[in-house]
Design a protein around this motif. Structure first.
Motif, PDB file in Angstrom:
ATOM      1  N   ILE A  63       0.847  -1.177   0.000  1.00  0.00           N
ATOM      2  CA  ILE A  63       0.000   0.000   0.000  1.00  0.00           C
ATOM      3  C   ILE A  63       0.888   1.233   0.000  1.00  0.00           C
ATOM      4  CG2 ILE A  63      -0.253  -0.053   2.529  1.00  0.00           C
ATOM      5  CD1 ILE A  63      -3.123   1.075   2.078  1.00  0.00           C
ATOM      6  N   THR A  64       0.604   2.151  -0.892  1.00  0.00           N
ATOM      7  CA  THR A  64       1.396   3.359  -1.014  1.00  0.00           C
ATOM      8  C   THR A  64       0.925   4.407  -0.024  1.00  0.00           C
ATOM      9  OG1 THR A  64      -0.016   4.435  -2.661  1.00  0.00           O
ATOM     10  CG2 THR A  64       1.633   2.870  -3.472  1.00  0.00           C
ATOM     11  N   SER A  65       1.679   5.486   0.054  1.00  0.00           N
ATOM     12  CA  SER A  65       1.296   6.578   0.934  1.00  0.00           C
ATOM     13  C   SER A  65      -0.044   7.183   0.528  1.00  0.00           C
ATOM     14  CB  SER A  65       2.375   7.654   0.936  1.00  0.00           C
ATOM     15  OG  SER A  65       2.567   8.195  -0.360  1.00  0.00           O
ATOM     16  N   GLY A  66      -0.389   7.065  -0.738  1.00  0.00           N
ATOM     17  CA  GLY A  66      -1.659   7.571  -1.225  1.00  0.00           C
ATOM     18  C   GLY A  66      -2.811   6.602  -1.106  1.00  0.00           C
ATOM     19  N   GLY A  67      -2.540   5.395  -0.610  1.00  0.00           N
ATOM     20  CA  GLY A  67      -3.594   4.424  -0.397  1.00  0.00           C
ATOM     21  C   GLY A  67      -3.809   3.439  -1.526  1.00  0.00           C
ATOM     22  N   SER A  68      -2.999   3.519  -2.561  1.00  0.00           N
ATOM     23  CA  SER A  68      -3.103   2.556  -3.651  1.00  0.00           C
ATOM     24  C   SER A  68      -2.576   1.201  -3.189  1.00  0.00           C
ATOM     25  CB  SER A  68      -2.323   3.046  -4.859  1.00  0.00           C
ATOM     26  OG  SER A  68      -2.393   2.127  -5.921  1.00  0.00           O
ATOM     27  N   THR A  69      -3.283   0.128  -3.523  1.00  0.00           N
ATOM     28  CA  THR A  69      -2.916  -1.206  -3.062  1.00  0.00           C
ATOM     29  C   THR A  69      -2.595  -2.127  -4.221  1.00  0.00           C
ATOM     30  OG1 THR A  69      -5.232  -1.913  -2.999  1.00  0.00           O
ATOM     31  CG2 THR A  69      -4.303  -0.997  -0.977  1.00  0.00           C
ATOM     32  N   ASN A  70      -1.800  -3.142  -3.907  1.00  0.00           N
ATOM     33  CA  ASN A  70      -1.449  -4.171  -4.862  1.00  0.00           C
ATOM     34  C   ASN A  70      -1.322  -5.488  -4.118  1.00  0.00           C
ATOM     35  OD1 ASN A  70      -0.727  -5.101  -7.504  1.00  0.00           O
ATOM     36  ND2 ASN A  70       1.408  -5.187  -6.836  1.00  0.00           N
ATOM     37  N   TYR A  71      -1.795  -6.571  -4.740  1.00  0.00           N
ATOM     38  CA  TYR A  71      -1.796  -7.878  -4.105  1.00  0.00           C
ATOM     39  C   TYR A  71      -1.229  -8.932  -5.031  1.00  0.00           C
ATOM     40  CZ  TYR A  71      -5.154  -5.718  -0.906  1.00  0.00           C
ATOM     41  OH  TYR A  71      -5.783  -4.888  -0.001  1.00  0.00           O
ATOM     42  N   ALA A  72      -0.600  -9.926  -4.427  1.00  0.00           N
ATOM     43  CA  ALA A  72      -0.232 -11.105  -5.183  1.00  0.00           C
ATOM     44  C   ALA A  72      -1.493 -11.816  -5.645  1.00  0.00           C
ATOM     45  CB  ALA A  72       0.617 -12.041  -4.322  1.00  0.00           C
ATOM     46  N   ASP A  73      -1.427 -12.414  -6.819  1.00  0.00           N
ATOM     47  CA  ASP A  73      -2.592 -13.105  -7.347  1.00  0.00           C
ATOM     48  C   ASP A  73      -3.094 -14.194  -6.404  1.00  0.00           C
ATOM     49  OD1 ASP A  73      -1.531 -13.013 -10.850  1.00  0.00           O
ATOM     50  OD2 ASP A  73      -2.608 -11.546  -9.629  1.00  0.00           O
ATOM     51  N   SER A  74      -2.192 -14.813  -5.689  1.00  0.00           N
ATOM     52  CA  SER A  74      -2.551 -15.921  -4.823  1.00  0.00           C
ATOM     53  C   SER A  74      -3.395 -15.507  -3.623  1.00  0.00           C
ATOM     54  CB  SER A  74      -1.288 -16.639  -4.333  1.00  0.00           C
ATOM     55  OG  SER A  74      -0.447 -15.753  -3.622  1.00  0.00           O
ATOM     56  N   VAL A  75      -3.376 -14.229  -3.275  1.00  0.00           N
ATOM     57  CA  VAL A  75      -4.115 -13.763  -2.102  1.00  0.00           C
ATOM     58  C   VAL A  75      -5.206 -12.768  -2.447  1.00  0.00           C
ATOM     59  CG1 VAL A  75      -2.053 -14.102  -0.703  1.00  0.00           C
ATOM     60  CG2 VAL A  75      -2.629 -11.804  -1.515  1.00  0.00           C
ATOM     61  N   LYS A  76      -5.278 -12.359  -3.679  1.00  0.00           N
ATOM     62  CA  LYS A  76      -6.243 -11.349  -4.082  1.00  0.00           C
ATOM     63  C   LYS A  76      -7.664 -11.835  -3.812  1.00  0.00           C
ATOM     64  CE  LYS A  76      -6.533  -7.797  -7.607  1.00  0.00           C
ATOM     65  NZ  LYS A  76      -5.938  -7.302  -8.867  1.00  0.00           N
ATOM     66  N   GLY A  77      -8.439 -10.979  -3.196  1.00  0.00           N
ATOM     67  CA  GLY A  77      -9.795 -11.334  -2.822  1.00  0.00           C
ATOM     68  C   GLY A  77      -9.919 -11.931  -1.448  1.00  0.00           C
ATOM     69  N   ARG A  78      -8.807 -12.342  -0.858  1.00  0.00           N
ATOM     70  CA  ARG A  78      -8.808 -12.938   0.474  1.00  0.00           C
ATOM     71  C   ARG A  78      -8.106 -12.065   1.504  1.00  0.00           C
ATOM     72  NH1 ARG A  78      -6.043 -17.417   1.347  1.00  0.00           N
ATOM     73  NH2 ARG A  78      -4.556 -17.088  -0.371  1.00  0.00           N
ATOM     74  N   PHE A  79      -7.064 -11.371   1.080  1.00  0.00           N
ATOM     75  CA  PHE A  79      -6.278 -10.525   1.982  1.00  0.00           C
ATOM     76  C   PHE A  79      -6.574  -9.060   1.702  1.00  0.00           C
ATOM     77  CE2 PHE A  79      -2.404 -13.538   2.743  1.00  0.00           C
ATOM     78  CZ  PHE A  79      -3.269 -14.561   3.092  1.00  0.00           C
ATOM     79  N   THR A  80      -6.500  -8.252   2.745  1.00  0.00           N
ATOM     80  CA  THR A  80      -6.679  -6.818   2.619  1.00  0.00           C
ATOM     81  C   THR A  80      -5.607  -6.095   3.416  1.00  0.00           C
ATOM     82  OG1 THR A  80      -9.090  -7.054   2.393  1.00  0.00           O
ATOM     83  CG2 THR A  80      -8.235  -4.866   2.915  1.00  0.00           C
ATOM     84  N   ILE A  81      -4.880  -5.225   2.754  1.00  0.00           N
ATOM     85  CA  ILE A  81      -3.873  -4.419   3.425  1.00  0.00           C
ATOM     86  C   ILE A  81      -4.443  -3.039   3.706  1.00  0.00           C
ATOM     87  CG2 ILE A  81      -2.813  -3.615   1.264  1.00  0.00           C
ATOM     88  CD1 ILE A  81      -0.101  -3.685   2.719  1.00  0.00           C
TER      89      ILE A  81
END
Length: 115
Positions: free
Chosen positions: A51-69
């Motif tokens: 998660i960037t300082s501006g709130g933009s997030t990125n996830y590994a495909d393996s956890v997308k939809g299950r994990f939230t940062i």
């Protein structure tokens, strides 16, 4: 000197949830990205979520939809909410905060998904 401390790891059954926290202390001027990595035995460390300082997030495909940062800048804290955990999520999870001068890593917290 900046210190990062992770917490929230543990043993959980498949399908369960855990919430990891990473708190930074020390001389902090600003924090850019807050990242979560994990490393399983015999495998390379991989980026799980960022998660960037501006709130933009990125996830590994393996956890997308299950994990939230998420992050709480006032508390210098990053969180990783992990839901629908799978055995393959078992790893040591590390937080990494990016500062203007360097990156800092936490000591890691063990997450074990096992029935």
């Amino acid at each position: 000197q900046v210190r990062l401390v992770e917490s929230g790891g543990g043993l959980v059954q498949p399908g369960g949830s855990l919430r990891l926290s990473c708190v930074a202390s020390g001389s902090i001027f600003s924090i850019n990205a807050m990242d979560w990595y994990r490393q399983a035995p015999g495998k390379q460390r991989e980026l799980v979520a960022a998660i960037t300082s501006g709130g933009s997030t990125n996830y590994a495909d393996s956890v997308k939809g299950r994990f939230t940062i998420s992050r709480d800048n006032a508390k210098n804290t990053a969180y990783l909410q992990m839901n629908s955990l799978k055995p393959e999520d078992t790893a040591v999870y590390y937080c990494k905060f990016s500062f203007p001068w360097r990156d800092y890593w936490g000591q890691g917290t063990q997450v074990t998904v096992f029935s």
